[in-house]
Design a protein around this motif. Structure first.
Motif, mmCIF file in Angstrom:
data_model
loop_
_atom_site.group_PDB
_atom_site.id
_atom_site.type_symbol
_atom_site.label_atom_id
_atom_site.label_comp_id
_atom_site.label_asym_id
_atom_site.label_seq_id
_atom_site.Cartn_x
_atom_site.Cartn_y
_atom_site.Cartn_z
ATOM 1 N N LEU A 1 -9.445 7.968 -9.665
ATOM 2 C CA LEU A 1 -8.985 9.592 -10.098
ATOM 3 C C LEU A 1 -8.261 9.545 -11.647
ATOM 4 O O LEU A 1 -7.969 10.452 -12.575
ATOM 5 C CB LEU A 1 -8.410 10.003 -9.113
ATOM 6 C CG LEU A 1 -7.853 11.672 -8.708
ATOM 7 C CD1 LEU A 1 -9.050 12.643 -9.753
ATOM 8 C CD2 LEU A 1 -7.492 11.730 -8.099
ATOM 9 N N LEU A 2 -7.168 9.283 -10.975
ATOM 10 C CA LEU A 2 -5.531 8.893 -11.810
ATOM 11 C C LEU A 2 -6.710 8.433 -13.738
ATOM 12 O O LEU A 2 -6.099 8.778 -14.389
ATOM 13 C CB LEU A 2 -4.571 7.877 -11.504
ATOM 14 C CG LEU A 2 -3.637 7.662 -13.277
ATOM 15 C CD1 LEU A 2 -2.665 8.673 -12.733
ATOM 16 C CD2 LEU A 2 -2.807 6.474 -12.013
ATOM 17 N N THR A 3 -7.399 6.675 -13.466
ATOM 18 C CA THR A 3 -7.873 6.659 -14.413
ATOM 19 C C THR A 3 -8.739 7.223 -15.350
ATOM 20 O O THR A 3 -9.092 7.786 -16.420
ATOM 21 C CB THR A 3 -8.536 5.177 -14.062
ATOM 22 O OG1 THR A 3 -9.504 5.480 -13.552
ATOM 23 C CG2 THR A 3 -7.529 4.037 -13.629
ATOM 24 N N GLY A 4 -9.595 8.009 -14.535
ATOM 25 C CA GLY A 4 -10.396 9.432 -14.970
ATOM 26 C C GLY A 4 -9.367 10.511 -15.893
ATOM 27 O O GLY A 4 -10.255 10.999 -16.995
ATOM 28 N N SER B 1 -8.410 4.116 0.259
ATOM 29 C CA SER B 1 -7.494 4.909 -0.118
ATOM 30 C C SER B 1 -7.125 4.607 -1.724
ATOM 31 O O SER B 1 -7.033 5.312 -2.245
ATOM 32 C CB SER B 1 -6.884 5.194 1.023
ATOM 33 O OG SER B 1 -5.975 6.749 0.690
ATOM 34 N N VAL B 2 -6.651 3.480 -1.690
ATOM 35 C CA VAL B 2 -5.832 3.244 -3.112
ATOM 36 C C VAL B 2 -6.377 3.612 -4.219
ATOM 37 O O VAL B 2 -6.054 3.551 -5.548
ATOM 38 C CB VAL B 2 -5.059 1.872 -2.549
ATOM 39 C CG1 VAL B 2 -3.365 1.336 -4.116
ATOM 40 C CG2 VAL B 2 -4.024 1.856 -1.868
ATOM 41 N N VAL C 1 0.724 -1.290 -0.029
ATOM 42 C CA VAL C 1 0.441 -0.263 0.451
ATOM 43 C C VAL C 1 1.160 1.089 0.036
ATOM 44 O O VAL C 1 0.206 2.204 -1.230
ATOM 45 C CB VAL C 1 -1.144 -0.326 1.272
ATOM 46 C CG1 VAL C 1 -1.633 1.500 1.413
ATOM 47 C CG2 VAL C 1 -1.874 -0.917 1.032
ATOM 48 N N ALA C 2 1.919 1.229 0.613
ATOM 49 C CA ALA C 2 2.370 2.425 0.969
ATOM 50 C C ALA C 2 3.168 2.616 -0.567
ATOM 51 O O ALA C 2 3.887 3.757 -0.843
ATOM 52 C CB ALA C 2 4.335 2.268 1.892
ATOM 53 N N TRP D 1 3.301 6.245 -6.186
ATOM 54 C CA TRP D 1 3.606 6.554 -7.531
ATOM 55 C C TRP D 1 2.246 6.623 -8.164
ATOM 56 O O TRP D 1 2.113 7.654 -8.941
ATOM 57 C CB TRP D 1 3.244 4.253 -8.181
ATOM 58 C CG TRP D 1 3.415 4.541 -8.998
ATOM 59 C CD1 TRP D 1 4.827 4.817 -10.179
ATOM 60 C CD2 TRP D 1 2.291 4.586 -10.778
ATOM 61 N NE1 TRP D 1 4.150 4.648 -11.198
ATOM 62 C CE2 TRP D 1 2.714 4.302 -11.643
ATOM 63 C CE3 TRP D 1 1.000 4.183 -10.162
ATOM 64 C CZ2 TRP D 1 1.844 3.894 -12.744
ATOM 65 C CZ3 TRP D 1 0.249 4.281 -11.291
ATOM 66 C CH2 TRP D 1 0.795 4.160 -12.940
ATOM 67 N N LEU D 2 1.000 6.718 -8.252
ATOM 68 C CA LEU D 2 -0.226 7.282 -8.299
ATOM 69 C C LEU D 2 -0.437 8.771 -8.293
ATOM 70 O O LEU D 2 -0.429 9.723 -8.543
ATOM 71 C CB LEU D 2 -1.344 7.113 -7.190
ATOM 72 C CG LEU D 2 -1.583 5.195 -7.809
ATOM 73 C CD1 LEU D 2 -2.390 4.690 -6.402
ATOM 74 C CD2 LEU D 2 -2.345 5.708 -9.105
#
Length: 1999
Positions: free
Chosen positions: A520-523, A513-514, A439-440, A445-446
């Motif tokens: 959000l990134l894919t959007g 959360s991940v 997770v960390a 990266w995101l």
């Protein structure tokens, strides 16, 4: 001759009477009126007797019908059926089938539905076939008899059914002689036995003995005394008795009332009716008796059930409680809900362990107690000889065992589930740690990538937008590759949540959360891509708009052309090209519309807009305007081209129609030859016969079809032309103008031409139809004449066949011929009418006259064929009968020979399987033999018929029959012999197999017994099962031993094998018995004493009651037989009880002796067994004595009563015998004598049976005398009188039997004589018949007389037989000599008279028949010759070829007929010379013979002249016919050869070429035929005659037409070849262009494959396409050569040809370039897919290795951990080596592809980074796993060392006691010290180990915490505690050894000192007594004292 009906007990069915009198089967013996009465009886008496007997027979038939109807209804009532009329209701077969199903209980075939007679016959046949299958023999009863309602046969069938299903089953076994009877005698004896003792009831038959009704009442009273008061019935009131009996049987017994009183109370009651009714009594009472016997067998076990009931209830209660606990515990244990934490699971595991060690053993003990309780119950039941107790369902030991097994299974599952849950909790902890780490990494990266995709800088040109799109795709690829890692986090969280991790909420929050950041990134990425795509799509639309505007400008330039074509082909070509342009415009218009719509969508977007909307709208309007202008120009151009094409097409159609009409009109004119009479002659000239007429008609029909097909097309063309002509004006053709002034004239000309053609076709069709009708009639008439001649030849043939097949074939052919002749009768009769009709239509020409002559000839020939066919039919029937019999015999002998050969060569096999195969073959052989036996019987029947019919080959037939019968008997004997051999082997093998099976079962039981435990309920259960098995196996074992002995005696060769098997079986059985006995002794020993006491108490109670019941001889004696039987029965029951108790008595005595021998147990307090046993024995013997005394008294009384009963019965029998012998009379006919003999034999049989009854009475009297009975002397006197009366009756019976035999022989002889006499008188009347008949019937009379003579010769044996019988009768019976001699003389005289009359009539008929036949034969020949002369006088050479051919055939037939007549005349002359005729007959025959000979000679010359003329005429007509045919053939093909049409395409040109080539081949093939016709015509043309002139004209015309046809065909072939070359080039060019276009489409495909395999396939296909393109270069070159050749020829279309060739070359070059581009793209795509596959495989391989590297398994012990560490080391080495190699290979491939400039370089770089990161994670995981295993190994090594060290310490401690107390009796101190030092040395070795253990524990405590630390400390303390204890024990042992060594040293010194002192004492007691030792030794006196003497026990004083 009729036979007498059989006895009732003949269960095989009806007797076999002769067919001469079928009704005799159901006539009674008194029906003698149907046979001829003696001549001496008067007519009146005979008439009265016949009428009386007829009335009695009708009355008996009515009674039988009524009885049988009621009997049938009584059985049909079970299935709800009923009949009213027996004869009518059985006709359809339905009721008969239901009746048989009810009686037999079997299912018959379903009846056929239908009311027709055939349906009824089929149903009755099914019923009769079922009776035959039930072995019921039906003689002369067929289905037609029942369907026709034959009264006698219907009654006979029902009686046969009653016999089979009601009476046949009756079998009575008498008590005195144990003889078994059946059927009628058995039923009669049963009635006599049941009615014995009833007054006035004497049943001797089934007729008169039942008239008074007492017999029926006696039967009912015997079985049901409560229903009938027999004492109130009287013999005189018969009707009342019968009515009461019938009503009682119907109301109380349920028996159908089959009879009425008037049916029985009559002079001669019907026997069959009474038997039918009595049988129903027999079956009812037999069933009642069986039910009564069964009722006495109930209730003997009720008391024993109560005795063990309480114990069973106790057992079931305990079993239910135990089962309830088991089910409750299983429910608790099966609960798989565990605590969701590691500590909770561990607590549950400890609780489960406590249950297994504390609670479960108690219940196991209860289970064992239940088994003991069940064993005690079974022991009690077995002691009472009762069936063993079977617990109710669910409470048995096996149920408890089953439930216990379920409990253990649940325990196992619980334990496994707990351990699995413990492992699962440990894995969940490891998963949670991995989740936090990942997770960390993902969150960092995101965040970085979200910042990157938030920027927009796309550009405003298509290249810039495309570059931005590629960059964005690289970003997307990077993000998509990272999706799996994000999903990995989600999967870990999902796995934790799915496994129920306790901290799942925290894990879910981190996962969400991940995932939110990832969403959000894919959007953001999707939105950026959408904006990019919108920009890119808009720029592409703008680019396409530019391309479309340029294309539309090019198309407008092409549409401005004004060229419209100068002819139809050019107009079509222009219109076709314009169609292609329009198609392109339509296609591009759709594309333009799509582009405009796509562009406008961008102007309507909400939010982000890639361009200004106004710019988009301006560009769309411009493109739309250009497209509308282009479409308008295309429409105008199409209208101009279509108008031009319509005009040219109309002109061409009119031209073609006129040309075709002209050609066909010329053909019709040439074939018709003009109109009127000339036209008819022309039509006839072309149709000389039927074939030519049919050919011309077929050609004309084809022409009409063409007319019909072209008519509609022509009409349409004419209408269009008229419309155009009416419109006027002109059609614009570019710069030129075509005027339509002459179009109307062309239309009218075509219409006129077509009308003339249709009129000519109608005229020709009418003429051809008339000619075909006449020729068809002539051909049919010729065929009919030919067929009649053939039929006459076949009907008059003398061949009747040489065997059955040929005779049957000839008969079948003759039947077919006869049928055909009859079928032709109608057509022959209608010939004249048909000819009249045709002649009236065509006129009376020579052809019609010739046809009339042939019609008359056909009618005459048909009459002759009919007569000859009837005569031949009879001859063939006679021949077929003999051949059929010989064929059947031959077939039977072939089968017999084949089976004999097989049976003689057959070897009986040894194996069981082979023997069974042979046995199955014998079963099939039996079926074949049954079938063959029927065929043999059929042969015998056929031979009998042939011999009786007087066939000429009778001797040969009979010898053939004898040979067949002898061979049949031999084969039957041989089959039986082989069957016995096979059965022997089968018996032995089956026995050996069964012995082996029993031995295996015994051995298995023995092993089961020997392996059973020797205590508890299991042994009892095993013993009970063994006893049941022994009871089942013991009879089988005994039967096998007995069978082995029988088989050994029967088959000595197998005796050793059988004895060996029996011995082995006995050995095994003995071993099993001994094992069972040992087991039984072990089981029975526990309960012997208790059973003994219980049995003793019960036995004493019974003994007292039995002594009271025995009573001795003081009891009352019986006064009747019934009372004696009752007393004996009660006494016998007491004896049975005593016998049953005898075993109990012996068992009690044996048990008491065993108890005395074992432990001397007492019966009770104060009474010992040895004192009690004598009293028990005394009471037992007293009981036996009392019973014997009472039995003796009762037996004597019973014997006396039996004697009285037998005496009364014997006296009644003797009285009946006297009455029967006194009323006997001698009968007067054969039938009545035979019936009397039959009755008397039955009477004698009954006497013999009754004689045995009398012997019983005599023996009983003798027994009474021997026993000293008080009635002995009276019994002896009664017996003496009885014997005297019996001997008198026997003497009278034998005398009457002899009289009956004499009377039977006399009546037989008289009847045979009477029958022969009647036959002789009948034949005498036939022989004397002198009726005059016509001459044509003389031959038939002669044939009949020959048959009569043959019958007479055959029946002479009958006369000789009667004479022999008469002589023998006179010798044996002199008293009958006079009547016999007189009768013989009368018969001899009649026979001699008959023979003489027959011979005279034979001679007369023979002469008259032969003379008449000769005259008739000559007359018939004369008529035929006269008819032929009349035919030859009419000399007509014929007007056409068909007539001449017909005349020749007729002439040939006449010649062959004359030859036959010539031969026939010779045969008749020979017959005339051989016959001794009368002068008048001889003269008449001679005249006829001379006339026929002269007429036959006169016929020869006209026949020869007629043949010569007909042959010459035939040749002339044939040549003329051939010339006409050839002219027609040439004229038909000349228009085809002169055609100028070449076709407008390659296919049309090829069709024209093929047609012309076919025409040339046809001309070439027809050349020889035409040359031959020309040669023959030239030869005839040289003659000088009018007929030859017509031939010469035809010859010249044919030669000219032939030459013109060949020249025209050659010219047309040359023109067509030139046109073919041009069209072929155009066709090849079109094919090449089409092929290049197809390849271009394939090359332009955007498909690059979805995966590696599809891309590889596409690449291979593309390479093949490129290779194909390369190979196609040769085709292009060949096309170029064709083009140069056409250009060199100077073809008019050279410019177009050159242009087409240049276009093909350009297309080919462009195609090769396109292929190169596509190949490069496919190769790059293939490399990309290959790299993707390798990357995926490597990632999958890394994931698999991560699973192995991340395994939580750390080992259960030290060895396990060592193995895991070793395996993981190997795994790490292999994974590191293989992974580095594969990773290096993938990296190298990626680098090379990026260097080559691959389009997907960014994607490949991303793949490379992800792969390297995964490899790094794998290496890290493997390092962690290695550290965990090392730590686990240290921990488990510590525990292992601690256990080992603790074991060594324990072992040392166990050795310490042996050190302190060694086994030696006198150990030495040094050995003990030495052993102790060695032990201490070993302890020094343990010191270092303990120290190392302490150090290891200290290190491990620093590493581990929690439970592991506590376990380490605990184990360390245990070892140290043991070590301390060992050291303390060692110290104690050292002290003990030291003290022991001191003690041993002290004892050693003491022993040495004592030994020294003993030596000194010996020296002191020596002879030389020394002086004072002290003085000698120089010691002081006080230091030495002598030893005190030890006192003896006797000297020690008592206190």
């Amino acid at each position: 001759m009729a036979q007498v009906p059989g006895e009732v007990d003949n269960m095989e069915g009806l007797p076999a009477p002769n067919n001469n009198n079928l009704a005799a089967r159901w006539d009674s013996p008194d029906r003698g009126w149907e046979r001829e009465q003696p001549a001496s009886s008067t007519a009146a008496a005979s008439l009265f007797e016949c009428s009386r007997i007829k009335a009695l027979a009708d009355e008996r038939e009515a009674v039988q019908k009524k009885t049988f109807t009621k009997w049938v209804n009584s059985h049909l009532a079970r299935v709800g059926c009923h009949i009213a009329d027996l004869y009518a209701d059985l006709r359809d077969g339905f009721v008969l089938t239901r009746l048989l199903e009810v009686l037999s209980g079997e299912q018959l075939p379903r009846p056929t539905r239908g009311r027709m007679r055939i349906h009824s016959l089929e149903n009755v046949d099914k019923a009769l076939q079922f009776l035959k299958e039930q072995r019921v023999h039906l003689e002369n009863v067929g289905s037609h008899d029942i369907v026709d309602g034959n009264h006698r046969l219907t009654l006979g069938l029902v009686w046969t059914i009653i016999l089979r299903f009601q009476i046949q089953v009756i079998k009575i076994e008498t008590e005195d002689n144990r003889e078994t009877r059946s059927a009628k005698d058995a039923l009669l004896l049963w009635c006599q036995m049941k009615t014995a003792g009833y007054p006035e009831v004497n049943i001797q038959n089934f007729t008169t003995s039942w008239r008074d009704g007492l017999a029926f009442n006696a039967l009912i009273h015997r079985h049901r005394p409560d229903l009938v008061d027999f004492s109130k019935l009287t013999k005189s009131n018969a009707n009342y008795n019968l009515q009461r009996a019938f009503r009682t049987a119907e109301q109380h017994l349920g028996l159908a009332r089959l009879l009425d009183p008037e049916d029985v109370n009559m002079e001669a009651p019907d026997e069959k009716s009474i038997i039918t009714y009595v049988v129903s009594f027999y079956h009812y009472f037999s069933k009642m008796k069986a039910l009564a016997v069964e009722g006495k067998r109930i209730g003997k076990v009720l008391d024993q059930v109560l005795e063990v009931g309480k114990i069973i209830e106790r057992y079931e209660e305990l079993a239910a409680e135990l089962l309830a606990w088991i089910h409750r515990t299983v429910g608790l244990i099966s609960n798989q809900k565990f605590a969701n934490s590691l500590s909770g699971v561990q607590q549950q595991l400890q609780a489960f362990t406590a249950y297994c060690t504390l609670e479960k053993p108690v219940k196991f003990q209860e289970k064992g107690n239940l088994e003991v309780l069940l064993f005690s119950i079974q022991s009690k039941l077995r002691a009472c000889n009762r069936r063993l107790f079977v617990p109710r369902e669910g409470c048995g030991i096996w149920d408890i065992d089953k439930a216990w097994g379920q409990l253990e299974k649940a325990e196992h599952e619980r334990e496994a589930a707990l351990r699995a849950e413990l492992i699962r909790q440990e894995k969940l902890e490891l998963l949670a740690q991995r989740f936090d780490h990942k997770v960390a990494m993902r969150e960092s990266w995101l965040n970085e990538n979200q910042r990157l995709v938030s920027q927009d800088n796309f550009g405003y040109e298509l290249p810039a937008v495309e570059a931005a799109m590629k960059k964005h795709e690289a970003i997307e690829a990077d993000i998509a590759a990272y999706e799996e890692r994000v999903q990995g986090v989600a999967e870990l969280a999902q796995a934790l949540a799915a496994e129920g991790y306790y901290d799942a909420r925290r894990v879910a929050a981190q996962r969400d959360s991940v995932l939110r950041q990832w969403a959000l990134l894919t959007g953001l990425v999707g939105a950026r891509r959408t904006r990019l795509e919108q920009n890119l799509a808009l720029q592409k639309v703008f680019q396409e708009m530019v391309y479309m505007v340029d294309w539309m400008e090019e198309m407008q330039a092409q549409l401005l052309s004004r060229e419209c074509g100068q002819h139809l082909v050019e107009a079509d070509d222009l219109l076709q090209k314009h169609g292609l342009l329009e198609a392109d415009i339509a296609a591009q218009s759709e594309r333009v519309e799509a582009l405009n719509a796509a562009a406008l969508r961008f102007s309507q977007l909400q939010g982000y807009q890639p361009c200004d909307p106004q710019v988009i709208c301006n560009r769309v309007n411009h493109v739309h305007g250009c497209l509308a202008e282009l479409q308008e120009q295309a429409a105008r151009r199409r209208a101009e081209l279509e108008a031009s094409r319509s005009l040219w097409a109309l002109l061409q159609e009119l031209e073609e129609a006129e040309s075709w009409a002209r050609d066909k009109e010329r053909l019709l004119e040439a074939a018709g030859g003009g109109g009127g009479a000339a036209g008819a002659a022309g039509a006839a000239g072309g149709a000389h016969d039927l074939s030519s007429t049919a050919r011309l008609l077929a050609q004309h029909k084809i022409l009409q079809g063409e007319l019909g097909g072209r008519r509609a097309l022509l009409q349409q063309a004419l209408r269009r032309g008229e419309e155009l002509a009416a419109a006027g004006g002109s059609v614009g053709l570019g710069a030129e103008t075509v005027h339509l002034a002459g179009l109307a004239e062309r239309v009218s000309s075509a219409r006129r031409r077509w009308q003339r053609l249709e009129e000519a076709a109608v005229r020709r069709e009418r003429r051809l139809q008339e000619a075909r009708a006449l020729h068809q009639f002539g051909a049919d008439l010729d065929g009919l004449l030919d067929w009649l001649r053939d039929a006459y030849r076949l009907a008059a043939a003398g061949d009747f066949g040489h065997d059955e097949a040929s005779s049957r074939r000839l008969a079948r052919q003759h039947r077919a011929l006869t049928g055909e002749v009859e079928a032709h009768r109608g057509p022959v009769g209608s010939l004249r009418r048909q000819l009249a009709t045709l002649g009236g239509a065509s006129g009376a020409g020579p052809l019609v006259v010739a046809l009339q002559v042939r019609v008359v000839e056909a009618e005459q020939l048909f009459a002759e064929v009919t007569e000859v066919a009837a005569l031949r039919r009879q001859w063939l029937r006679d021949a077929l009968a003999v051949y059929r019999m010989f064929g059947e015999v031959h077939a039977c002998e072939l089968w017999i020979g084949e089976k004999e050969q097989w049976l003689l060569s057959m070897r009986v096999p040894d194996s069981l399987d082979d023997v069974e195969v042979v046995q199955h073959r014998f079963e099939s052989l039996d079926q074949e033999m049954n079938s063959l036996m029927g065929r043999v019987l059929d042969v015998n029947h056929t031979v009998q018929e042939l011999v009786e019919g007087g066939h000429p080959s009778s001797d040969e037939v009979r010898s053939c029959q004898d040979h067949l019968n002898s061979r049949w008997n031999r084969i039957v004997e041989l089959v039986e012999q082989r069957k016995e051999e096979v059965s022997a082997v089968l018996l032995v093998e089956n026995h050996v197999l069964e012995v082996a099976e029993v031995r295996a079962q015994v051995r298995e039981k023995r092993r089961a017994v020997e392996s059973a435990p020797r205590a508890g309920g299991a042994l009892q259960w095993r013993l009970s099962g063994l006893e049941a098995a022994l009871q089942a196996l013991e009879p089988r074992q005994a039967a096998l031993l007995e069978e082995a002995a029988l088989l050994a005696a029967r088959f000595p060769t197998q005796a050793a094998r059988l004895h060996q098997g029996a011995e082995q079986l006995g050995t095994e059985w003995g071993g099993l018995a001994s094992s069972a006995q040992a087991c039984g002794e072990a089981v029975a020993a526990a309960g012997r004493l208790q059973r003994f006491l219980h049995d003793l108490d019960a036995f004493l109670d019974w003994l007292v009651r039995a002594q009271e019941a025995a009573g001795g001889s003081e009891g009352p004696l019986p006064s009747s037989l019934e009372e004696a039987d009752a007393l004996l029965a009660r006494h016998a029951a007491l004896k049975e009880e005593v016998d049953q108790r005898e075993e109990d008595y012996a068992r009690i005595v044996a048990a008491s002796e065993a108890l005395l021998a074992n432990d001397g147990a007492d019966l009770g307090p104060g009474l010992a067994l040895d004192e009690w046993l004598p009293h028990l024995e005394l009471g037992w013997h007293k009981l036996l004595g009392l019973w014997e005394a009472r039995r003796e008294a009762l037996v004597q009384a019973h014997v006396y009563q039996l004697f009285l009963r037998d005496l009364r019965q014997a006296l009644a029998v003797l009285r009946n015998q006297e009455m029967a012998l006194s009323s006997a009379e001698l009968p007067s006919t054969v039938e009545s004598v035979e019936e009397a003999l039959k009755r008397h034999r039955d009477f004698l049989t009954t006497m013999e049976l009754n004689q045995q009854k009398m012997q019983v009475a005599v023996q009983a009297a003798e027994g009474l005398l021997r026993q000293g009975n008080v009635y002995g002397e009276q019994a002896q006197e009664a017996v003496t009188r009885l014997l005297e009366k019996s001997q008198e009756n026997q003497l009278r019976a034998h005398q009457w039997l002899q009289k009956l035999h004499d009377q039977l022989e006399l009546q037989h002889f008289l009847r045979d004589c009477h029958e022969l006499d009647g036959w002789i008188h009948e034949k005498m009347l036939m022989a004397r018949d002198g009726t005059r008949e016509d001459s044509h019937k003389l031959h038939k009379r002669w044939l009949r007389h020959q048959a009569f003579m043959a019958e007479l010769a055959q029946n002479k044996e009958w006369l000789e037989k009667i004479e022999r019988e008469g002589q023998q009768l006179m010798q044996e019976k002199p008293e009958l000599a006079a009547s016999v001699r007189k009768k013989l003389g009368e018969i001899r005289q009649c026979w001699a008279e008959l023979e003489s009359t027959t011979q005279a009539k034979a001679r007369q008929l023979f002469e008259a028949s032969k003379a008449d036949q000769l005259v008739q034969s000559f007359a018939e020949l004369d008529k035929k010759l006269l008819h032929m002369e009349s035919q030859l006088q009419d000399v007509d050479p014929g007007g056409d070829l068909a007539t001449v051919n017909s005349q020749l055939k007729k002439l040939q037939s006449m010649e062959s007929q004359v030859e036959e007549w010539y031969r026939e005349v010779g045969e008749l002359q020979a017959q005339t010379a051989a016959l001794p005729l009368e002068p008048a007959s001889k003269e008449l025959v001679g005249e006829r013979q001379n006339a026929v000979g002269e007429r036959l000679v006169r016929l020869l010359e006209p026949l020869q002249e007629r043949r010569r003329l007909l042959l010459a005429s035939k040749e002339l007509h044939q040549v003329a016919h051939d010339i006409d045919d050839e002219l027609v053939w040439v004229q038909e093909r000349l228009p085809l050869a002169m055609q100028t049409e070449r076709g407008s395409g390659l296919q049309a040109v090829q069709q024209h070429i093929k047609k012309n080539q076919g025409l040339r081949r046809e001309i070439q093939a027809h050349g020889p035929r035409l040359e031959e016709v020309l040669e023959r015509a030239g030869a005839l043309a040289s003659l000088r005659s009018p007929e030859a002139e017509a031939v010469r004209c035809g010859l010249e015309q044919l030669q000219g037409a032939w030459a013109g046809l060949r020249e025209a065909a050659e010219r047309r072939q040359q023109a067509l070849d030139a046109a073919f070359q041009v069209e072929q080039y155009y066709f090849d060019v079109a094919e090449v262009e089409a092929w290049l276009g197809e390849q271009e489409l394939l090359m332009m495909s955007e498909d690059k494959g979805k995966d590696e395999q599809s891309t590889l396939q596409l690449l291979k296909k593309h390479l093949q396409l490129e290779q194909g393109v390369e190979n196609y270069e040769e085709s292009i070159a060949q096309l170029s050569r064709q083009c140069r050749a056409l250009l060199e020829m100077g073809h008019p279309d050279s410019e177009q040809i050159s242009r087409r060739q240049s276009q093909v070359d350009r297309l080919y070059v462009a195609l090769k370039e396109l292929g190169e581009e596509r190949r490069v793209g496919l190769e790059q795509q293939y490399w990309l897919y290959q790299l993707s596959r390798q990357v995926d495989e490597l990632e999958h391989w890394i994931a698999e290795k991560e699973v192995v590297a991340g395994s939580p398994e750390l080992g259960q012990d030290f060895e396990h951990v060592s193995v895991l560490q070793e395996k993981f080391s190997e795994f790490a080495n292999e994974t590191g080596t293989a992974g580095r190699e594969r990773l290096a290979a993938v990296n190298q491939m990626v680098d090379e592809l990026i260097e080559c400039g691959h389009t997907a370089a960014a994607t490949m770089a991303e793949w490379k980074d992800g792969l390297n990161e995964a490899w790094a994670e794998l290496l890290e995981l493997m390092g962690t796993r290695a550290q965990l295993l090392a730590a686990s190994r240290e921990l488990h090594k510590f525990f292992s060392d601690a256990r080992e060290l603790q074991g060594q310490i324990e072992e040392k401690r166990r050795r310490l006691p042996r050190l302190t107390a060694p086994p030696e009796p006198r150990p030495s101190a040094s050995s003990m010290q030495r052993t102790l030092r060695a032990f201490e040395h070993d302890l020094q070795l343990l010191v270092s180990q303990v120290r190392q253990l302490q150090e290891g524990a200290a290190q491990l405590r620093t590493v581990y915490a929690g439970e592991h630390a506590e376990a380490i400390a605990s184990r360390e303390q245990e070892v140290l505690q043991g070590w301390k204890e060992l050291l303390a024990a060692c110290e104690d042992a050292r002290l003990h050894v030291s003290s022991t060594a001191d003690a041993l040293r002290f004892h050693s010194q003491a022993r040495d000192l004592l030994s020294w002192m003993d030596g000194i004492a010996g020296q002191i007691g020596a002879a030389d007594k020394p002086r004072c030792p002290s003085s000698l030794l120089g010691l002081p006196t006080c230091l030495w004292q002598p030893p005190l003497a030890t006192p003896s026990p006797s000297t020690i004083p008592f206190p």
